[in-house]
Scaffold this motif. Structure first.
Motif, PDB file in Angstrom:
ATOM      1  N   UNK A  96      -0.726  -1.704   7.407  1.00 23.12           N
ATOM      2  CA  UNK A  96      -1.785  -1.566   6.407  1.00 23.12           C
ATOM      3  C   UNK A  96      -2.224  -2.927   5.880  1.00 23.12           C
ATOM      4  N   UNK A  97      -1.268  -3.816   5.648  1.00 23.24           N
ATOM      5  CA  UNK A  97      -1.605  -5.148   5.151  1.00 23.24           C
ATOM      6  C   UNK A  97      -2.427  -5.925   6.175  1.00 23.24           C
ATOM      7  N   UNK A  98      -2.058  -5.819   7.438  1.00 22.84           N
ATOM      8  CA  UNK A  98      -2.799  -6.498   8.492  1.00 22.84           C
ATOM      9  C   UNK A  98      -4.223  -5.948   8.589  1.00 22.84           C
ATOM     10  N   UNK A 136       0.299   5.369   6.688  1.00 26.16           N
ATOM     11  CA  UNK A 136       0.704   5.047   8.051  1.00 26.16           C
ATOM     12  C   UNK A 136      -0.511   4.647   8.873  1.00 26.16           C
ATOM     13  N   UNK A 137      -0.294   4.381  10.161  1.00 22.48           N
ATOM     14  CA  UNK A 137      -1.380   3.886  11.005  1.00 22.48           C
ATOM     15  C   UNK A 137      -2.563   4.851  11.042  1.00 22.48           C
ATOM     16  N   UNK A 138      -2.289   6.133  11.198  1.00 24.92           N
ATOM     17  CA  UNK A 138      -3.364   7.109  11.251  1.00 24.92           C
ATOM     18  C   UNK A 138      -4.179   7.144   9.978  1.00 24.92           C
ATOM     19  N   UNK A 139      -3.492   7.106   8.840  1.00 22.32           N
ATOM     20  CA  UNK A 139      -4.201   7.163   7.559  1.00 22.32           C
ATOM     21  C   UNK A 139      -4.987   5.883   7.323  1.00 22.32           C
ATOM     22  N   UNK A 140      -4.424   4.750   7.716  1.00 26.36           N
ATOM     23  CA  UNK A 140      -5.113   3.472   7.553  1.00 26.36           C
ATOM     24  C   UNK A 140      -6.420   3.469   8.327  1.00 26.36           C
ATOM     25  N   UNK A 141      -6.369   3.919   9.580  1.00 31.84           N
ATOM     26  CA  UNK A 141      -7.576   3.925  10.398  1.00 31.84           C
ATOM     27  C   UNK A 141      -8.578   4.980   9.926  1.00 31.84           C
ATOM     28  N   UNK A 192       6.547  -4.887   1.945  1.00 31.84           N
ATOM     29  CA  UNK A 192       8.015  -4.923   1.978  1.00 31.84           C
ATOM     30  C   UNK A 192       8.632  -3.546   2.210  1.00 31.84           C
ATOM     31  N   UNK A 193       7.797  -2.535   2.427  1.00 30.86           N
ATOM     32  CA  UNK A 193       8.319  -1.169   2.536  1.00 30.86           C
ATOM     33  C   UNK A 193       8.256  -0.621   3.955  1.00 30.86           C
ATOM     34  N   UNK A 194       8.338  -1.503   4.937  1.00 31.56           N
ATOM     35  CA  UNK A 194       8.464  -1.038   6.305  1.00 31.56           C
ATOM     36  C   UNK A 194       7.251  -1.306   7.179  1.00 31.56           C
ATOM     37  N   UNK A 195       7.336  -0.894   8.449  1.00 33.02           N
ATOM     38  CA  UNK A 195       6.277  -1.164   9.434  1.00 33.02           C
ATOM     39  C   UNK A 195       4.917  -0.605   9.036  1.00 33.02           C
ATOM     40  N   UNK A 196       4.874   0.579   8.429  1.00 39.62           N
ATOM     41  CA  UNK A 196       3.583   1.124   8.002  1.00 39.62           C
ATOM     42  C   UNK A 196       2.894   0.196   7.011  1.00 39.62           C
ATOM     43  N   UNK A 207       0.806  -1.227   0.000  1.00 43.45           N
ATOM     44  CA  UNK A 207       0.000   0.000   0.000  1.00 43.45           C
ATOM     45  C   UNK A 207       0.836   1.273   0.000  1.00 43.45           C
ATOM     46  N   UNK A 208       2.117   1.158   0.293  1.00 46.97           N
ATOM     47  CA  UNK A 208       2.997   2.322   0.232  1.00 46.97           C
ATOM     48  C   UNK A 208       3.811   2.378  -1.054  1.00 46.97           C
TER      49      UNK A 208
END
Length: 280
Positions: free
Chosen positions: A174-176, A202-207, A166-170, A135-136
């Motif tokens: 998002x995948x989860x 990131x987490x904020x945008x995902x939520x 594969x592009x980091x914790x964010x 997603x990133x």
């Protein structure tokens, strides 16, 4: 949640995957040096060039003289190094493609029919398009309209979505969240909305996106902790590695593995080819 064994396994796979290209480069160096030395030796000796028995073999040259001879030739003819590198890379690509095709045959059922992988388009379609994405990934976002057009234009197309963060914790977060959205039957809506996000997912945008499409955010967070979510991501990372899909997006259509973004015409051509050959 960070201490879950499956998640840690997935992170280890992700770390190993990110080092894959670096290791491959290291593996190339020794055979490259051998090719350069052998190539220089053959080119230096006129006997090999004319088909005659060589009059001087390397065993008759002192080591330092042989090394100077090779060095002098390479300095005077640097294109030999370029040619050797190109030839080695070509052979490496051919070997990897052969290995990837063999892996595709071995893992086809896992690729097409994993119960944890979301399915879009026509679930009973006669051709399956598999996409590995993050997603990133800006290229994944660019190709998203192509994916939607292919789906809209082909009522017999089945799509399997492989979350490939594969592009980091964010990206992992998002995948989860996307996989957890399946529990509320809103995966397609969440996926398409995420592919239209600008900036970091990131987490904020995902939520924020989750709330906008009607997901119960608290339930979503709980469902993200399901070990099956971590296991699906780990499987996707391992599957991409054996298929030599080293970046995003990546596609599998029939027996074709397509690495990188593509256009609608190319995608439809591959779909038609798979349909004609009967490859799902």
């Amino acid at each position: 949640m960070a201490d879950r064994p499956v998640l840690n396994s997935g992170r280890r796979k992700l770390t190993q995957f990110s080092k894959f290209t670096g290791r491959r480069f290291g593996f190339l160096m020794l055979p490259l040096l051998l090719i350069i030395a052998a190539g220089a030796w053959y080119l230096l000796d006129s006997g090999f060039r004319t088909g005659q028995q060589p009059t001087i073999g390397s065993e008759n040259l002192p080591q330092d003289a042989f090394e100077r001879r090779v060095r002098d030739y390479l300095v005077a003819n640097p294109e030999v190094i370029v040619e050797a590198m190109q030839n080695l890379e070509r052979k490496q690509r051919e070997a990897e493609q052969t290995e990837a095709q063999a892996a595709l045959a071995t893992h086809r059922d896992e690729l097409l029919n994993s119960p944890e992988s979301p399915v879009g388009g026509n679930p009973q379609g006669d051709v399956t398009l598999v996409e590995f994405f993050d997603y990133n990934c800006s290229y994944c976002r660019q190709v998203a309209p192509t994916m939607m057009a292919a789906e809209a234009d082909d009522p017999k197309l089945r799509i399997v979505y492989k979350e490939f963060p594969i592009l980091g914790p964010n990206s992992v977060f998002a995948a989860k969240a996307a996989l957890a959205a399946r529990q509320q039957n809103l995966y397609p809506e969440f996926h398409k909305a995420m592919m239209q996000v600008s900036g970091a997912a990131d987490e904020g945008r995902v939520m924020e996106v989750a709330g906008q499409i009607g997901l119960d955010v608290e339930r979503l967070r709980n469902d993200m902790a399901d070990p099956a979510v971590d296991a699906e991501i780990a499987r996707n990372l391992a599957l991409a590695q054996v298929l030599r899909i080293n970046g995003t997006p990546g596609f599998v259509i029939g027996d074709e593995i397509l690495r990188g973004a593509t256009d609608l015409q190319t995608m439809q051509t591959l779909i038609a080819r798979a349909r004609k050959s009967g490859d799902q």
